[in-house]
Design a protein around this motif. Structure first.
Motif, PDB file in Angstrom:
ATOM      1  N   ARG A  21       0.846  -1.182   0.000  1.00 48.39           N
ATOM      2  CA  ARG A  21       0.000   0.000   0.000  1.00 48.39           C
ATOM      3  C   ARG A  21       0.886   1.237   0.000  1.00 48.39           C
ATOM      4  NH1 ARG A  21      -1.608   2.815   4.303  1.00 48.39           N
ATOM      5  NH2 ARG A  21      -1.007   1.151   5.728  1.00 48.39           N
ATOM      6  N   SER A  22       0.510   2.227  -0.790  1.00 53.70           N
ATOM      7  CA  SER A  22       1.305   3.453  -0.879  1.00 53.70           C
ATOM      8  C   SER A  22       1.001   4.373   0.291  1.00 53.70           C
ATOM      9  CB  SER A  22       0.997   4.182  -2.185  1.00 53.70           C
ATOM     10  OG  SER A  22      -0.261   4.820  -2.103  1.00 53.70           O
ATOM     11  N   SER A  23       1.710   5.494   0.338  1.00 58.72           N
ATOM     12  CA  SER A  23       1.531   6.460   1.413  1.00 58.72           C
ATOM     13  C   SER A  23       0.142   7.078   1.420  1.00 58.72           C
ATOM     14  CB  SER A  23       2.580   7.570   1.290  1.00 58.72           C
ATOM     15  OG  SER A  23       3.878   7.034   1.374  1.00 58.72           O
ATOM     16  N   TYR A  24      -0.528   7.094   0.273  1.00 61.89           N
ATOM     17  CA  TYR A  24      -1.862   7.692   0.219  1.00 61.89           C
ATOM     18  C   TYR A  24      -2.958   6.637   0.066  1.00 61.89           C
ATOM     19  CZ  TYR A  24      -0.217   7.592  -4.637  1.00 61.89           C
ATOM     20  OH  TYR A  24       0.353   7.212  -5.825  1.00 61.89           O
ATOM     21  N   GLY A  25      -2.615   5.377   0.363  1.00 58.85           N
ATOM     22  CA  GLY A  25      -3.638   4.360   0.512  1.00 58.85           C
ATOM     23  C   GLY A  25      -3.910   3.481  -0.685  1.00 58.85           C
ATOM     24  N   SER A  26      -3.395   3.814  -1.865  1.00 58.00           N
ATOM     25  CA  SER A  26      -3.680   2.973  -3.028  1.00 58.00           C
ATOM     26  C   SER A  26      -2.884   1.674  -2.939  1.00 58.00           C
ATOM     27  CB  SER A  26      -3.334   3.713  -4.326  1.00 58.00           C
ATOM     28  OG  SER A  26      -1.959   4.026  -4.373  1.00 58.00           O
ATOM     29  N   ALA A  27      -3.481   0.606  -3.484  1.00 57.38           N
ATOM     30  CA  ALA A  27      -2.869  -0.716  -3.392  1.00 57.38           C
ATOM     31  C   ALA A  27      -2.149  -1.062  -4.687  1.00 57.38           C
ATOM     32  CB  ALA A  27      -3.935  -1.756  -3.093  1.00 57.38           C
ATOM     33  N   THR A  51       5.360   1.125 -17.658  1.00 63.67           N
ATOM     34  CA  THR A  51       4.717   0.417 -16.556  1.00 63.67           C
ATOM     35  C   THR A  51       3.658   1.317 -15.937  1.00 63.67           C
ATOM     36  OG1 THR A  51       6.463   1.175 -15.029  1.00 63.67           O
ATOM     37  CG2 THR A  51       6.726  -0.990 -16.034  1.00 63.67           C
ATOM     38  N   VAL A  52       2.546   0.708 -15.553  1.00 62.93           N
ATOM     39  CA  VAL A  52       1.421   1.444 -14.974  1.00 62.93           C
ATOM     40  C   VAL A  52       1.106   0.800 -13.634  1.00 62.93           C
ATOM     41  CG1 VAL A  52      -0.918   2.281 -15.323  1.00 62.93           C
ATOM     42  CG2 VAL A  52       0.557   1.866 -17.302  1.00 62.93           C
ATOM     43  N   ILE A  53       1.282   1.557 -12.553  1.00 59.69           N
ATOM     44  CA  ILE A  53       1.064   1.030 -11.219  1.00 59.69           C
ATOM     45  C   ILE A  53      -0.432   0.847 -10.993  1.00 59.69           C
ATOM     46  CG2 ILE A  53       1.335   1.483  -8.757  1.00 59.69           C
ATOM     47  CD1 ILE A  53       3.845   3.097  -9.481  1.00 59.69           C
ATOM     48  N   GLY A  54      -0.823  -0.357 -10.598  1.00 61.15           N
ATOM     49  CA  GLY A  54      -2.239  -0.641 -10.404  1.00 61.15           C
ATOM     50  C   GLY A  54      -2.968  -0.720 -11.736  1.00 61.15           C
ATOM     51  N   CYS A 141      10.623  -0.124   0.774  1.00 60.49           N
ATOM     52  CA  CYS A 141      10.326  -0.066   2.211  1.00 60.49           C
ATOM     53  C   CYS A 141       9.000   0.671   2.387  1.00 60.49           C
ATOM     54  CB  CYS A 141      11.460   0.635   2.948  1.00 60.49           C
ATOM     55  SG  CYS A 141      13.018  -0.259   2.880  1.00 60.49           S
ATOM     56  N   TRP A 142       7.902  -0.050   2.184  1.00 63.73           N
ATOM     57  CA  TRP A 142       6.583   0.554   2.060  1.00 63.73           C
ATOM     58  C   TRP A 142       5.960   0.891   3.412  1.00 63.73           C
ATOM     59  CZ3 TRP A 142       4.843   2.076  -2.589  1.00 63.73           C
ATOM     60  CH2 TRP A 142       5.504   1.574  -3.702  1.00 63.73           C
ATOM     61  N   VAL A 143       5.054   1.842   3.386  1.00 63.90           N
ATOM     62  CA  VAL A 143       4.376   2.258   4.599  1.00 63.90           C
ATOM     63  C   VAL A 143       3.476   1.158   5.142  1.00 63.90           C
ATOM     64  CG1 VAL A 143       2.354   3.289   3.479  1.00 63.90           C
ATOM     65  CG2 VAL A 143       3.159   4.235   5.637  1.00 63.90           C
ATOM     66  N   SER A 144       3.094   0.215   4.306  1.00 60.37           N
ATOM     67  CA  SER A 144       2.256  -0.898   4.743  1.00 60.37           C
ATOM     68  C   SER A 144       3.047  -1.968   5.486  1.00 60.37           C
ATOM     69  CB  SER A 144       1.539  -1.521   3.547  1.00 60.37           C
ATOM     70  OG  SER A 144       2.453  -1.831   2.519  1.00 60.37           O
ATOM     71  N   ASN A 198       5.260  10.617  -1.144  1.00 55.90           N
ATOM     72  CA  ASN A 198       4.243  10.379  -2.179  1.00 55.90           C
ATOM     73  C   ASN A 198       3.138  11.432  -2.178  1.00 55.90           C
ATOM     74  OD1 ASN A 198       4.764   6.901  -1.850  1.00 55.90           O
ATOM     75  ND2 ASN A 198       5.092   8.032  -3.736  1.00 55.90           N
ATOM     76  N   GLN A 199       3.524  12.703  -2.060  1.00 55.45           N
ATOM     77  CA  GLN A 199       2.601  13.841  -2.154  1.00 55.45           C
ATOM     78  C   GLN A 199       1.586  13.860  -1.005  1.00 55.45           C
ATOM     79  OE1 GLN A 199       1.367  14.644  -6.441  1.00 55.45           O
ATOM     80  NE2 GLN A 199       1.893  12.475  -6.607  1.00 55.45           N
ATOM     81  N   ARG A 200       1.941  13.262   0.120  1.00 56.10           N
ATOM     82  CA  ARG A 200       0.970  13.047   1.197  1.00 56.10           C
ATOM     83  C   ARG A 200       0.728  14.282   2.053  1.00 56.10           C
ATOM     84  NH1 ARG A 200      -2.791  12.213   3.575  1.00 56.10           N
ATOM     85  NH2 ARG A 200      -3.600  10.362   4.610  1.00 56.10           N
ATOM     86  N   TYR A 201       1.674  15.255   2.095  1.00 53.58           N
ATOM     87  CA  TYR A 201       1.592  16.350   3.051  1.00 53.58           C
ATOM     88  C   TYR A 201       1.258  17.679   2.376  1.00 53.58           C
ATOM     89  CZ  TYR A 201       4.233  12.933   5.827  1.00 53.58           C
ATOM     90  OH  TYR A 201       4.653  11.807   6.471  1.00 53.58           O
ATOM     91  N   ASP A 202       0.878  18.645   3.206  1.00 52.50           N
ATOM     92  CA  ASP A 202       0.785  20.026   2.745  1.00 52.50           C
ATOM     93  C   ASP A 202       2.058  20.750   3.172  1.00 52.50           C
ATOM     94  OD1 ASP A 202       0.513  20.619   5.481  1.00 52.50           O
ATOM     95  OD2 ASP A 202      -1.662  20.802   5.348  1.00 52.50           O
ATOM     96  N   LEU A 203       2.137  22.027   2.883  1.00 49.15           N
ATOM     97  CA  LEU A 203       3.361  22.786   3.124  1.00 49.15           C
ATOM     98  C   LEU A 203       3.714  22.819   4.611  1.00 49.15           C
ATOM     99  CD1 LEU A 203       5.551  24.527   1.759  1.00 49.15           C
ATOM    100  CD2 LEU A 203       4.082  26.504   2.113  1.00 49.15           C
ATOM    101  N   LEU A 204       2.743  23.113   5.464  1.00 53.38           N
ATOM    102  CA  LEU A 204       3.014  23.234   6.888  1.00 53.38           C
ATOM    103  C   LEU A 204       3.418  21.888   7.497  1.00 53.38           C
ATOM    104  CD1 LEU A 204       0.175  25.689   8.029  1.00 53.38           C
ATOM    105  CD2 LEU A 204       2.570  26.197   7.513  1.00 53.38           C
TER     106      LEU A 204
END
Length: 363
Positions: A21-27, A51-54, A141-144, A198-204
């Motif tokens: 699972r990625s940092s934003y939940g996709s499998a 290559t196309v993930i998923g 080294c995945w978040v899952s 993986n684009q999970r956060y905002d600036l702050l």
């Protein structure tokens, strides 16, 4: 003059033995591979792929078959840049990013493979290589993963003398910091650690996270915020104690030019399978040379090692084990943390014919 007379499109789906699972939940339980094989009037064959993930492989295959193959037939492979421009302009109103660029990438790689094979040269020599080998870092080294699984994966890469280890982090900042600490401990004080949000956060949130890991000697923080928020990357860059890497979600040289003009990154991460193939990758490599920015391509160490060695700012390539060894008939080998540039004509990578039958998606 030999011209391309045939272009075959194959959509493959490779099941993953250890879904993640990625940092934003996709499998990721299946990796899509879309292959283009071009044949010229002399019977020579060139092979390219993306290559196309998923999901999404069917869309790329359809765009190739209906939109791009008619443009390829009758093309002189020596005029590959002209073909690239025609494909790009043909797709301009409905695909400057995403599916259309994945499709263009596969065609372009196939034609460059054919060109180099025709010249009886490995692609890197055909393009003008400057380095005999390229270092490799380990990803996966995945978040899952549990903390124990994360440590084991990092230790395995370190034991194989990889250049460094990259881990994914998620929304829970306490857990994210702990994961970075685990990998840092696993590779030791002299090992390199890269972190991908993986684009999970905002600036702050990125500022808070960067402050928490600054003392852990991080080689780079990758895509902490939305890839399209280039202005935010510009605001972030130089104000935190961690270098910024991005570029895997840019789909042409124009996006990379924006990253550079905004002073947004320390390391560029182009992906030839997404951003226009060899033709566009080499243009970005020239931009990186001009701006003196290190290049660490996204995924596909097999192909990227043969391209990035043609630039003077090559840093490292990224190793994944998404495709099994027997998927390929020919590919470079990783030895003691390095990929030597191949002496095989063409890209140095070819898919085993049995894989087309084994992994083919029914139309």
């Amino acid at each position: 003059m030999a011209v391309i007379t045939q272009a075959e499109v194959h959509h493959l789906a490779v099941p993953q033995p250890h879904p993640i699972r990625s940092s934003y939940g996709s499998a990721l339980d299946v990796l899509g591979v879309v292959v283009v094989r071009v044949t010229d009037t002399d019977g020579r064959v060139g092979e390219g792929w993306t290559t196309v993930i998923g999901g999404g492989g069917a869309s790329v295959a359809s765009f190739l078959s209906t939109e791009l193959v008619p443009l390829v037939i009758g093309t002189d492979p020596a005029r590959v840049r002209d073909l690239w421009q025609r494909m790009f302009m043909h797709s301009l109103s409905r695909g400057r990013k995403g599916v259309a660029m994945y499709a263009i990438s596969a065609v372009d790689i196939a034609v460059w493979d054919l060109r180099a094979r025709t010249a009886n040269q490995p692609l890197h020599a055909h393009l003008g290589s400057v380095a005999p080998e390229v270092p490799v870092y380990g990803d996966g080294c995945w978040v899952s993963m549990s903390h124990d699984e994360l440590r084991a994966a990092a230790e395995d890469y370190a034991a194989r003398d990889f250049w460094g280890v990259k881990l994914k982090v998620g929304a829970d900042l306490d857990d994210a910091v702990r994961r970075v600490e685990i990998v840092r401990d696993a590779v030791g004080p002299s090992g390199r650690v890269m972190v991908d949000a993986n684009q999970r956060y905002d600036l702050l949130t990125t500022r808070r996270f960067a402050a928490a890991i600054t003392d852990l000697d991080i080689t780079w923080l990758e895509e902490p915020i939305l890839a399209d928020s280039i202005h935010d990357y510009g605001r972030l860059h130089g104000t935190i104690g961690v270098p910024i890497a991005a570029g895997e979600n840019e789909y042409s040289r124009y996006g990379f030019r924006e990253l550079l003009e905004h002073g947004a990154v320390d390391i560029l991460q182009p992906d030839a399978h997404r951003m226009g193939g060899v033709t566009e990758f080499m243009r970005v490599l020239a931009l990186a040379d001009t701006w003196n920015i290190p290049v660490a391509p996204h995924t596909s160490w097999e192909l990227h090692s043969q391209l990035v060695c043609c630039g003077t700012t090559a840093l490292v390539v990224e190793y994944y084990d998404w495709l099994p060894e027997d998927f390929f008939a020919v590919r470079p080998q990783v030895t003691n943390g390095f990929v030597a540039v191949t002496q095989v004509p063409g890209t140095g990578v070819s898919i085993d014919p049995a894989s087309f039958e084994k992994y083919q998606v029914a139309q």
